[in-house]
Scaffold this motif. Structure first.
Motif, PDB file in Angstrom:
ATOM      1  N   SER A  42     -16.214  -6.755 -23.271  1.00  0.00           N
ATOM      2  CA  SER A  42     -15.825  -7.573 -24.431  1.00  0.00           C
ATOM      3  C   SER A  42     -14.314  -7.714 -24.549  1.00  0.00           C
ATOM      4  O   SER A  42     -13.832  -8.626 -25.217  1.00  0.00           O
ATOM      5  CB  SER A  42     -16.354  -6.927 -25.718  1.00  0.00           C
ATOM      6  OG  SER A  42     -15.641  -5.734 -26.009  1.00  0.00           O
ATOM      7  N   PHE A  44     -12.646  -6.070 -26.377  1.00  0.00           N
ATOM      8  CA  PHE A  44     -12.439  -5.882 -27.814  1.00  0.00           C
ATOM      9  C   PHE A  44     -12.449  -4.383 -28.054  1.00  0.00           C
ATOM     10  O   PHE A  44     -13.479  -3.723 -27.898  1.00  0.00           O
ATOM     11  CB  PHE A  44     -13.572  -6.580 -28.580  1.00  0.00           C
ATOM     12  CG  PHE A  44     -13.385  -6.620 -30.066  1.00  0.00           C
ATOM     13  CD1 PHE A  44     -12.442  -7.467 -30.640  1.00  0.00           C
ATOM     14  CD2 PHE A  44     -14.152  -5.814 -30.897  1.00  0.00           C
ATOM     15  CE1 PHE A  44     -12.280  -7.519 -32.015  1.00  0.00           C
ATOM     16  CE2 PHE A  44     -13.996  -5.857 -32.274  1.00  0.00           C
ATOM     17  CZ  PHE A  44     -13.052  -6.718 -32.836  1.00  0.00           C
ATOM     18  N   VAL A  46     -11.959  -0.987 -30.285  1.00  0.00           N
ATOM     19  CA  VAL A  46     -12.099  -0.512 -31.663  1.00  0.00           C
ATOM     20  C   VAL A  46     -11.760   0.970 -31.695  1.00  0.00           C
ATOM     21  O   VAL A  46     -12.127   1.724 -30.788  1.00  0.00           O
ATOM     22  CB  VAL A  46     -13.544  -0.732 -32.176  1.00  0.00           C
ATOM     23  CG1 VAL A  46     -13.666  -0.342 -33.646  1.00  0.00           C
ATOM     24  CG2 VAL A  46     -13.981  -2.186 -31.973  1.00  0.00           C
ATOM     25  N   ASN A  62     -14.863   2.550 -28.935  1.00  0.00           N
ATOM     26  CA  ASN A  62     -16.082   1.979 -28.352  1.00  0.00           C
ATOM     27  C   ASN A  62     -16.150   2.232 -26.852  1.00  0.00           C
ATOM     28  O   ASN A  62     -15.143   2.226 -26.155  1.00  0.00           O
ATOM     29  CB  ASN A  62     -16.248   0.493 -28.697  1.00  0.00           C
ATOM     30  CG  ASN A  62     -15.033  -0.358 -28.403  1.00  0.00           C
ATOM     31  OD1 ASN A  62     -13.900   0.076 -28.502  1.00  0.00           O
ATOM     32  ND2 ASN A  62     -15.276  -1.599 -28.031  1.00  0.00           N
ATOM     33  N   GLU A  64     -18.317   0.916 -23.644  1.00  0.00           N
ATOM     34  CA  GLU A  64     -19.260  -0.104 -23.176  1.00  0.00           C
ATOM     35  C   GLU A  64     -19.920   0.317 -21.870  1.00  0.00           C
ATOM     36  O   GLU A  64     -19.548   1.316 -21.250  1.00  0.00           O
ATOM     37  CB  GLU A  64     -18.520  -1.441 -23.051  1.00  0.00           C
ATOM     38  CG  GLU A  64     -18.017  -1.909 -24.410  1.00  0.00           C
ATOM     39  CD  GLU A  64     -17.373  -3.290 -24.404  1.00  0.00           C
ATOM     40  OE1 GLU A  64     -17.121  -3.840 -23.317  1.00  0.00           O
ATOM     41  OE2 GLU A  64     -17.122  -3.803 -25.515  1.00  0.00           O
ATOM     42  N   CYS A  73     -20.593   1.709 -30.381  1.00  0.00           N
ATOM     43  CA  CYS A  73     -19.415   1.397 -31.196  1.00  0.00           C
ATOM     44  C   CYS A  73     -18.552   2.628 -31.455  1.00  0.00           C
ATOM     45  O   CYS A  73     -19.037   3.763 -31.442  1.00  0.00           O
ATOM     46  CB  CYS A  73     -19.861   0.856 -32.553  1.00  0.00           C
ATOM     47  SG  CYS A  73     -20.686  -0.733 -32.501  1.00  0.00           S
ATOM     48  N   ALA A  74     -17.293   2.356 -31.764  1.00  0.00           N
ATOM     49  CA  ALA A  74     -16.317   3.408 -32.056  1.00  0.00           C
ATOM     50  C   ALA A  74     -16.764   4.293 -33.228  1.00  0.00           C
ATOM     51  O   ALA A  74     -16.631   5.522 -33.186  1.00  0.00           O
ATOM     52  CB  ALA A  74     -14.980   2.769 -32.408  1.00  0.00           C
ATOM     53  N   GLU A  75     -17.312   3.657 -34.262  1.00  0.00           N
ATOM     54  CA  GLU A  75     -17.675   4.413 -35.473  1.00  0.00           C
ATOM     55  C   GLU A  75     -18.774   5.428 -35.170  1.00  0.00           C
ATOM     56  O   GLU A  75     -18.789   6.532 -35.717  1.00  0.00           O
ATOM     57  CB  GLU A  75     -18.173   3.450 -36.559  1.00  0.00           C
ATOM     58  CG  GLU A  75     -17.114   2.485 -37.078  1.00  0.00           C
ATOM     59  CD  GLU A  75     -17.049   1.176 -36.291  1.00  0.00           C
ATOM     60  OE1 GLU A  75     -17.361   1.168 -35.080  1.00  0.00           O
ATOM     61  OE2 GLU A  75     -16.674   0.170 -36.901  1.00  0.00           O
ATOM     62  N   ALA A 110     -14.785  -5.279 -40.056  1.00  0.00           N
ATOM     63  CA  ALA A 110     -15.730  -4.410 -40.770  1.00  0.00           C
ATOM     64  C   ALA A 110     -16.720  -3.783 -39.783  1.00  0.00           C
ATOM     65  O   ALA A 110     -17.013  -4.377 -38.743  1.00  0.00           O
ATOM     66  CB  ALA A 110     -16.480  -5.223 -41.806  1.00  0.00           C
ATOM     67  N   PRO A 111     -17.224  -2.592 -40.092  1.00  0.00           N
ATOM     68  CA  PRO A 111     -18.224  -1.983 -39.204  1.00  0.00           C
ATOM     69  C   PRO A 111     -19.500  -2.819 -39.123  1.00  0.00           C
ATOM     70  O   PRO A 111     -19.903  -3.438 -40.109  1.00  0.00           O
ATOM     71  CB  PRO A 111     -18.496  -0.618 -39.852  1.00  0.00           C
ATOM     72  CG  PRO A 111     -17.933  -0.667 -41.217  1.00  0.00           C
ATOM     73  CD  PRO A 111     -16.896  -1.745 -41.242  1.00  0.00           C
ATOM     74  N   CYS A 112     -20.129  -2.812 -37.940  1.00  0.00           N
ATOM     75  CA  CYS A 112     -21.356  -3.599 -37.754  1.00  0.00           C
ATOM     76  C   CYS A 112     -22.509  -2.981 -38.553  1.00  0.00           C
ATOM     77  O   CYS A 112     -22.413  -1.856 -39.054  1.00  0.00           O
ATOM     78  CB  CYS A 112     -21.707  -3.674 -36.265  1.00  0.00           C
ATOM     79  SG  CYS A 112     -22.490  -2.185 -35.628  1.00  0.00           S
ATOM     80  N   CYS A 115     -23.822   0.445 -37.392  1.00  0.00           N
ATOM     81  CA  CYS A 115     -22.913   1.538 -37.756  1.00  0.00           C
ATOM     82  C   CYS A 115     -23.017   1.849 -39.244  1.00  0.00           C
ATOM     83  O   CYS A 115     -22.987   3.018 -39.646  1.00  0.00           O
ATOM     84  CB  CYS A 115     -21.466   1.188 -37.390  1.00  0.00           C
ATOM     85  SG  CYS A 115     -21.159   1.321 -35.620  1.00  0.00           S
TER      86      CYS A 115
HETATM   87  N1  THU Z   1     -17.733  -2.637 -31.922  1.00  0.00           N
HETATM   88  C1  THU Z   1     -17.388  -1.441 -32.491  1.00  0.00           C
HETATM   89  O1  THU Z   1     -16.933  -0.512 -31.814  1.00  0.00           O
HETATM   90  N2  THU Z   1     -17.563  -1.311 -33.830  1.00  0.00           N
HETATM   91  C2  THU Z   1     -18.076  -2.285 -34.631  1.00  0.00           C
HETATM   92  O2  THU Z   1     -18.356  -2.019 -35.793  1.00  0.00           O
HETATM   93  C3  THU Z   1     -18.249  -3.640 -34.122  1.00  0.00           C
HETATM   94  C4  THU Z   1     -18.283  -3.758 -32.634  1.00  0.00           C
HETATM   95  C5  THU Z   1     -17.577  -2.772 -30.477  1.00  0.00           C
HETATM   96  C6  THU Z   1     -18.884  -2.825 -29.721  1.00  0.00           C
HETATM   97  C7  THU Z   1     -18.472  -3.567 -28.478  1.00  0.00           C
HETATM   98  O3  THU Z   1     -17.973  -2.621 -27.530  1.00  0.00           O
HETATM   99  C8  THU Z   1     -17.330  -4.451 -28.922  1.00  0.00           C
HETATM  100  O4  THU Z   1     -16.889  -3.953 -30.161  1.00  0.00           O
HETATM  101  C9  THU Z   1     -17.717  -5.925 -29.085  1.00  0.00           C
HETATM  102  O5  THU Z   1     -18.804  -6.074 -29.905  1.00  0.00           O
END
Ligand code: THU
Length: 160
Positions: A42, A44, A46, A62, A64, A73-75, A110-112, A115
């Motif tokens: 990603s 992306f 976190v 996070n 992957e 996810c990081a949380e 925001a957290p997914c 999470c």
């Molecule tokens: N991700 C998190 O670590 N925390 C979240 O609350 C949202 C998404 C990560 C999961 C994945 O590795 C990347 O962000 C893209 O979705």
């Protein structure tokens, strides 16, 4: 039949500079932790940081996987570190930050949903609220007074 309104109060800080020193320090730990995210798919990253009642800070990022759903996810990395290493310490605060390699993340991330569900378990277990602070790479920081403020009408153990 009746309609019920559910209200949540959030606090919006203009930047990390408006936070108390203790929360700024926690957010800086989340920013540091973000650097070690493993996010080759990603791009992306976190970072999350929990402050425990004795001052301990526990971080996560996070992770992957080529089999995408196997990543996490990081949380959840961070909360499971807390629960596995410090199961009896109360969690006071959580800071979250994220950034993308393709654009500057200016809005708070925001957290997914998954999470939120995972985190709510531990807030309910400790019977005390956990303040949540989240931001992007720059800009505003949003605070909620608890994890459950992010997850109204939650599923919990009372249904089991
Ligand atoms: N991700 C998190 O670590 N925390 C979240 O609350 C949202 C998404 C990560 C999961 C994945 O590795 C990347 O962000 C893209 O979705």
């Amino acid at each position: 039949m009746k309609k019920v309104e559910i209200k949540t109060q959030i606090t919006v800080f203009d930047s990390i500079e408006e936070l108390s020193n203790s929360v700024k320090n926690l957010m800086n730990k989340a920013i540091e932790a973000k650097q070690n995210a493993y996010a080759p798919y990603s791009n992306f990253k976190v970072g999350a940081a929990f402050l425990l009642e004795d001052g301990t800070i526990v971080t996560g990022n996070n992770q992957e996987n080529a089999a995408y759903p196997s990543g996490i996810c990081a949380e959840r990395v961070a909360i499971w570190k807390v629960s596995s290493e410090y199961p009896n310490l109360k969690i006071l605060k959580l800071a979250i930050t994220a950034s993308s390699s393709s654009q500057l993340t200016k809005e708070p991330v925001a957290p997914c949903g998954a999470c939120r569900q995972t985190l709510s378990e531990y807030e309910l277990k400790q019977k005390d609220k956990v303040e949540v602070y989240f931001m992007g790479e720059v800009g505003k920081v949003i605070k909620t007074n608890s994890i459950l403020d992010l997850l109204p009408i939650a599923f919990d153990k009372s249904f089991l």
